[in-house]
Design an enzyme around this catalytic site. Sequence first.
Site, PDB file in Angstrom:
ATOM      1  N   ASP A  50      -2.635 -29.781 -13.880  1.00  0.00           N
ATOM      2  CA  ASP A  50      -2.771 -29.766 -12.421  1.00  0.00           C
ATOM      3  C   ASP A  50      -4.100 -29.113 -12.084  1.00  0.00           C
ATOM      4  O   ASP A  50      -4.523 -28.160 -12.751  1.00  0.00           O
ATOM      5  CB  ASP A  50      -1.629 -28.979 -11.773  1.00  0.00           C
ATOM      6  CG  ASP A  50      -0.296 -29.720 -11.800  1.00  0.00           C
ATOM      7  OD1 ASP A  50      -0.311 -30.963 -11.893  1.00  0.00           O
ATOM      8  OD2 ASP A  50       0.746 -29.057 -11.726  1.00  0.00           O
ATOM      9  N   ASP A  85       0.669 -36.800  -8.916  1.00  0.00           N
ATOM     10  CA  ASP A  85       1.513 -36.206  -7.870  1.00  0.00           C
ATOM     11  C   ASP A  85       1.225 -36.831  -6.507  1.00  0.00           C
ATOM     12  O   ASP A  85       2.142 -37.090  -5.722  1.00  0.00           O
ATOM     13  CB  ASP A  85       1.294 -34.696  -7.793  1.00  0.00           C
ATOM     14  CG  ASP A  85       1.673 -33.975  -9.078  1.00  0.00           C
ATOM     15  OD1 ASP A  85       2.489 -34.510  -9.850  1.00  0.00           O
ATOM     16  OD2 ASP A  85       1.136 -32.876  -9.307  1.00  0.00           O
TER      17      ASP A  85
END
Length: 184
Positions: free
Chosen positions: A138, A152
């Site tokens: 991330d 995402d």
Amino acid sequence: MPESKPATPDVAPVARPVGRRGLVTVLVVAAVVTVLDQLTKAWALAALDPGVRRPVLGRWLGLQLISNPGAALSIATGMTWVLTVIAVVVVVVVIRTARQLGSRSWALTLGLLLGGAVGNLIDRMVREPGPLRGEVVDFIAYGSWFIGNVADIAIVVAAGLAMVLVARGIRLDGGREGAARADA
């Protein structure tokens, strides 16, 4: 005596499935999302220092590299194998459903969902600490709320599109809920 027309049932017309085009659309969108996700993750790993935040739009948006062993918002940390199984189930269901699509909007939606699921699934399969337990990369920091990635974003956009399509009564086959009632 005038002829009477036969009564038509009060059901929405069934749209013809797009067939292979729906599946191809899903797969192309999924491939674009997956490649974009993996390329941006590779860039983040090469260009960012773990845990160091780089502001992009002040405190609202930044870049900050982390490894996420859980799901969104680091939920289910320590249950990576369960998240991997869920991602595999999502992939199978989307591909099976895509064969019967009659809606381009649903094809786009399912393509985004599939691409996001595959992008994060790749991380779970190939990243440390090992297969089925890998941590997701991330790097997009949204204020102090959470840090995510391109996969995402695709999943969230797919969820939003699905809500709009359901609210508008658009079925997977391209037909509309209540279309016959509106015509009557």
